[in-house]
Scaffold this motif. Structure first.
Motif, PDB file in Angstrom:
ATOM      1  N   ARG A   1       5.315  17.667  -4.723  1.00  0.00           N
ATOM      2  CA  ARG A   1       5.799  16.781  -3.664  1.00  0.00           C
ATOM      3  C   ARG A   1       4.711  16.613  -2.617  1.00  0.00           C
ATOM      4  O   ARG A   1       3.977  17.560  -2.316  1.00  0.00           O
ATOM      5  N   LEU A   2       4.608  15.411  -2.080  1.00  0.00           N
ATOM      6  CA  LEU A   2       3.554  15.119  -1.117  1.00  0.00           C
ATOM      7  C   LEU A   2       4.049  14.054  -0.149  1.00  0.00           C
ATOM      8  O   LEU A   2       4.632  13.051  -0.557  1.00  0.00           O
ATOM      9  N   VAL A   3       3.801  14.275   1.154  1.00  0.00           N
ATOM     10  CA  VAL A   3       4.183  13.324   2.205  1.00  0.00           C
ATOM     11  C   VAL A   3       2.909  12.637   2.699  1.00  0.00           C
ATOM     12  O   VAL A   3       1.920  13.298   3.005  1.00  0.00           O
ATOM     13  N   LEU A   4       2.973  11.296   2.780  1.00  0.00           N
ATOM     14  CA  LEU A   4       1.791  10.506   3.142  1.00  0.00           C
ATOM     15  C   LEU A   4       2.177   9.442   4.160  1.00  0.00           C
ATOM     16  O   LEU A   4       3.195   8.769   4.013  1.00  0.00           O
ATOM     17  N   CYS A   5       1.355   9.278   5.203  1.00  0.00           N
ATOM     18  CA  CYS A   5       1.570   8.230   6.199  1.00  0.00           C
ATOM     19  C   CYS A   5       0.870   6.937   5.773  1.00  0.00           C
ATOM     20  O   CYS A   5      -0.282   6.973   5.331  1.00  0.00           O
ATOM     21  N   LEU A   6       1.565   5.819   5.946  1.00  0.00           N
ATOM     22  CA  LEU A   6       0.988   4.507   5.656  1.00  0.00           C
ATOM     23  C   LEU A   6       1.303   3.544   6.790  1.00  0.00           C
ATOM     24  O   LEU A   6       2.355   3.637   7.431  1.00  0.00           O
ATOM     25  N   ASP A   7       0.415   2.594   6.987  1.00  0.00           N
ATOM     26  CA  ASP A   7       0.670   1.492   7.913  1.00  0.00           C
ATOM     27  C   ASP A   7       1.552   0.464   7.205  1.00  0.00           C
ATOM     28  O   ASP A   7       1.395   0.242   5.999  1.00  0.00           O
ATOM     29  N   PRO A   8       2.459  -0.202   7.930  1.00  0.00           N
ATOM     30  CA  PRO A   8       3.318  -1.210   7.278  1.00  0.00           C
ATOM     31  C   PRO A   8       2.531  -2.335   6.609  1.00  0.00           C
ATOM     32  O   PRO A   8       3.047  -2.978   5.692  1.00  0.00           O
ATOM     33  N   ALA A   9       1.297  -2.576   7.059  1.00  0.00           N
ATOM     34  CA  ALA A   9       0.492  -3.626   6.442  1.00  0.00           C
ATOM     35  C   ALA A   9       0.049  -3.263   5.030  1.00  0.00           C
ATOM     36  O   ALA A   9      -0.365  -4.135   4.259  1.00  0.00           O
ATOM     37  N   ALA A  10       0.130  -1.988   4.661  1.00  0.00           N
ATOM     38  CA  ALA A  10      -0.350  -1.529   3.359  1.00  0.00           C
ATOM     39  C   ALA A  10       0.719  -1.715   2.285  1.00  0.00           C
ATOM     40  O   ALA A  10       0.995  -0.808   1.495  1.00  0.00           O
ATOM     41  N   ILE A  11       1.320  -2.896   2.222  1.00  0.00           N
ATOM     42  CA  ILE A  11       2.390  -3.142   1.251  1.00  0.00           C
ATOM     43  C   ILE A  11       1.869  -3.057  -0.173  1.00  0.00           C
ATOM     44  O   ILE A  11       2.598  -2.653  -1.086  1.00  0.00           O
ATOM     45  N   ASP A  12       0.572  -3.421  -0.375  1.00  0.00           N
ATOM     46  CA  ASP A  12       0.018  -3.345  -1.730  1.00  0.00           C
ATOM     47  C   ASP A  12      -0.048  -1.913  -2.227  1.00  0.00           C
ATOM     48  O   ASP A  12       0.231  -1.633  -3.402  1.00  0.00           O
TER      49      ASP A  12
END
Length: 524
Positions: A403-414
């Motif tokens: 299991r791994l938790v990762l932060c993404l910006d909403p712009a990174a939809i791809d």
């Protein structure tokens, strides 16, 4: 019969060094250890104490602080060599090893191999005409002086280089030397080592020259040995099996490489993964065995070139075949925390990190740093995004977690869609934040849409566009149809946010409530 003095350069893993020294000396050979002066004093004391009663082990008298690409690595080698020459008059050969090396033949085989030919084994190819250097500096390694470490002092390293280049401060290679290059992992006869040390004492000008070359461990011995030893007595190869990736990093070997390694025409191999415990045990036991025959097919390099050199496809000349087939794994769960306010997402995952056993990553596809050494794939944001699945697969392995938790910006939809299409289970948590006008103005300045002196009327026209853009990013996520999509809101109470957070992280409701109730979570 050959007697080998192994020159062991190390900087970590004291237990592994002790085991390696005991293993190598058990067959009647010797070990001279240089332990990096930058490393732990406690670790060094542990090594000295454990090996104090072994008469076949000695230590360099002076420990150097070593840095990649620096003269310090050559100086550390010379210190260990001098100690071995003095301590082991019976030694006939001197063999360079690192702590990541393991034998792929028996000691019996190695001794017979060295007895069969009165020769030195060292890669030494013409520096200027060979293609040994694939990318980066070539002549510049020699013709300019390098006082700083490129990895730890990049600004000073390149500033110094640029100023020398502008001022034309080049220098000549010593006239009577043909510059050569090759692997640092050599095996030299005793008389060759003695000749090299004698040359160093007599030719201080040559030593001074190499002190300020870049990566001298690939040129110093490689240049001096053919200057002193007749050509028929040199085998221009290493006895240590190693290969390099496209990133210029050594290929790492794992448990399932045992048969392949034994089939190579080499005595040792590097680098062995620190996690390949089974491989280390098997290779360690192999060294002491007798009467073992080896079927040498030597296909390792051609097999690796075939597997990594397959054709590319796609608009961006990628992915390679290993990348296209890469999967994070059916048994793994990737949890994506998506927020435009990065500080809010980071605070949330910080709480998750402290209150659970879940490994977490911040905005690694947006911010440099924050990752361990993964062989070069982590060095630039471009590489991280291009090899996104391979990178995360490495991080799952690094944390030894499914299991791994990762932060993404909403712009990174791809990225979200790509991960959701993988065989792993992907969960998405949107953090819906409130955006004041002041925050949006600050955001516009941070991303270059506005400056400190942008007129208020321009900002007034810009703010609705930015709000619409943020709303569009949120709508994209909702329309994507992720199978496990959750949302917490700044406007909601901790009680309301606890349920979606618990479902997203797979934790109990009370623990989720504690995380959601973090009092500074949404503070700007």
């Amino acid at each position: 019969m050959a007697k080998i003095a192994f020159i062991l350069l190390t900087h970590k893993d004291p237990e592994g060094i002790i085991a390696q020294a005991e293993r190598l000396t058990s067959a009647g050979d010797f070990v001279s250890i240089h332990f990096d002066a930058r490393a732990s004093a406690e670790d060094y004391a542990l090594i000295r104490e454990a090996l104090a009663t072994n008469p076949s082990v000695t230590f360099a008298r002076k420990r150097r602080k070593c840095g990649w690409g620096e003269w310090s690595l050559v100086e550390a080698t010379l210190q260990a060599v001098r100690a071995a020459l003095e301590a082991f008059p019976q030694a006939t050969h001197f063999y360079m090893l690192s702590g990541d090396c393991m034998p792929v033949k028996t000691a019996e085989f190695a001794h017979h191999f060295l007895d069969a030919s009165d020769a030195d084994y060292i890669e030494c190819f013409d520096f200027f005409t060979s293609d040994w250097i694939k990318t980066g500096f070539k002549e510049e390694r020699l013709t300019y002086r390098h006082w700083f470490n490129e990895r730890t002092q990049p600004r000073l390293f390149y500033t110094s280089f640029e100023w020398q280049k502008r001022l034309g401060l080049t220098r000549k290679v010593p006239d009577d030397l043909q510059m050569m290059i090759g692997s640092q992992w050599w095996c030299l006869r005793r008389r060759t080592i003695e000749a090299v040390l004698g040359f160093c004492a007599a030719r201080r000008d040559v030593v001074r020259f190499f002190r300020t070359t870049w990566i001298p461990d690939e040129t110093f011995f490689q240049t001096i040995v053919p200057h002193l030893v007749p050509e028929p007595e040199i085998r221009r190869r290493t006895l240590t099996f190693l290969m390099f990736t496209d990133y210029g990093m050594p290929v790492t070997f794992y448990n399932d490489h045992y048969d392949l390694l034994l089939a190579q025409d080499y005595l040792f191999a590097r680098k062995i993964s620190p996690d390949a415990l089974e491989l280390k045990d098997r290779l360690g036991a192999l060294w002491a065995q007798r009467g073992v025959s080896f079927n040498v097919s030597n296909e390792g390099r051609s097999l690796f070139s075939f597997l990594t050199g397959r054709g590319r496809e796609g608009r961006r000349f990628a992915p390679r075949f290993w990348e296209r087939e890469a999967s994070l794994g059916r048994e793994r769960t990737l949890m994506l925390v998506v927020s435009k306010k990065w500080h809010v997402a980071k605070r949330l995952v910080e709480q998750v990190r402290h209150r659970t056993d879940l490994p977490t990553l911040d905005y690694i596809f947006n911010e440099a740093g924050g990752l361990p050494d993964l062989g070069g794939i982590e060095r630039t944001l471009d590489k991280r995004n291009r090899h996104r699945r391979a990178l995360l697969r490495m991080m799952f392995d690094y944390y030894q977690s499914n299991r791994l938790v990762l932060c993404l910006d909403p712009a990174a939809i791809d990225l979200m869609l790509d991960f959701a299409a993988d065989k792993c289970a992907t969960r998405v948590l949107e953090i819906e934040c409130d955006f004041s006008d002041d925050y949006l103005i600050g955001h516009a300045r941070r991303v270059g849409l506005a400056g400190e002196h942008t007129p208020p009327e321009v900002l007034a026209r810009l703010l609705p566009t930015i709000r619409n853009d943020l709303a569009h990013e949120s709508e994209q996520m909702r329309a994507a149809g992720f199978p496990a999509f959750h949302r917490i809101r700044q406007a909601a109470s901790p009680e309301d946010n606890a349920a979606p957070l618990a479902a997203f992280l797979g934790i109990d409701l009370d623990l989720a409530h504690q995380i959601a109730a973090t009092d500074y979570l949404f503070v700007d």
